[in-house]
Design an enzyme around this catalytic site. Structure first.
Site, PDB file in Angstrom:
ATOM      1  CD  GLU A  13      -3.203  -6.856   4.126  1.00  0.00           C
ATOM      2  OE1 GLU A  13      -2.667  -5.749   4.004  1.00  0.00           O
ATOM      3  OE2 GLU A  13      -3.231  -7.699   3.191  1.00  0.00           O
ATOM      4  CD  GLU A  66      -2.710  -1.393   2.427  1.00  0.00           C
ATOM      5  OE1 GLU A  66      -3.939  -1.580   2.399  1.00  0.00           O
ATOM      6  OE2 GLU A  66      -2.045  -1.410   3.483  1.00  0.00           O
TER       7      GLU A  66
END
Length: 255
Positions: free
Chosen positions: A133, A113
């Site tokens: 995640e 990210e």
């Protein structure tokens, strides 16, 4: 001790992650440092480009340090850790200076990210990208399902976020997410940054704003920044300020 350094070298700024013992995973302190460094960079007109780099050959950044968020309550996790991180990564994305992520190693979760928040990415051949995640019971929270959805195809993003598949450098390059793949990614990034010496700083800044407005990167703020820049250079603005200071009615020339 700082784990995210800012180095200024004339027209080149470098944001360097320095937490190699934890694969450069983000901590709360690193987020705060990133926010402060971005503010400083935007107020240094001599800076033409920003490199985002990391210590160690193995990992660019493996995301967020589980020790920093694992014990947070649901409210703390959503209100502060996720929202603060998202806001700070947005701050990086909206720097007025062009940014280049140097992916000398793996970029996972928040590290991917972070790279996505930069304007360009240069990647080492053996580095990989991932959104792991789901494997620890959470979802991407720092723009992994939003900004990345504008940068790579939806099926590929689902491969990563839903199925945990890693993406190699050559595939990332073929998808257009990575500008170049090189054994010396920092050298390539510096060569790209050096080309800005031959361009107009203001034109580069405005072009970045225009592109961001087109793709929806905080479109409202970008449109207002462009409009404000136009009006700031007008005779009407100068007359309006002068009239206010002189306590008289303005006589706008319309230019």
């Amino acid at each position: 001790m700082s784990q995210l350094h800012l180095h200024l070298n004339g027209p080149l700024a470098e944001l360097r992650l320095d937490n190699p013992a934890k694969m450069n995973a983000f901590t709360v302190a690193m987020l705060r440092q990133l926010e402060g460094h971005c503010d400083l960079i935007d107020n240094r007109p001599e800076v033409r480009a920003v490199l985002v780099t990391a210590e160690g050959p193995k990992a660019f950044c493996t995301g967020a340090d589980i020790g920093a968020w694992g014990g947070l309550s649901p409210a703390e996790f959503s209100r502060h850790w996720v929202r603060d991180g998202h806001r700070i990564f947005d701050r990086l994305a909206r720097l007025s200076k062009p940014t280049i992520a140097v992916l000398q190693g793996h970029a996972f979760g928040g590290g991917l990210e972070l790279a996505a928040a930069c304007d360009l990415r240069v990647m080492a051949p053996k580095a990989t990208l991932a959104l792991p995640e789901a494997g620890v019971g959470i979802v991407p929270g720092w723009s992994g399902t939003q900004r990345l959805a504008r940068l790579i195809p939806e099926p590929v993003l689902k491969e990563m976020a839903l199925f945990g598949r890693r993406i190699g450098a050559e595939r990332a390059h073929a998808l257009g997410f990575v500008a170049e793949v090189s054994e010396t990614p920092r050298e390539v990034a510096e060569e790209i940054a050096a080309r800005l010496a031959k361009t107009s700083p203001r034109a580069t800044e405005v072009a970045k704003y225009m592109i961001h407005a087109a793709v929806g990167e905080d479109r409202g703020a970008m449109v207002e920044a462009l409009g404000s820049g136009m009006i700031a250079a007008s005779d009407d603005r100068a007359e309006g300020v002068a009239a206010f200071l002189e306590k008289r009615k303005p006589e706008f020339p319309g230019t």
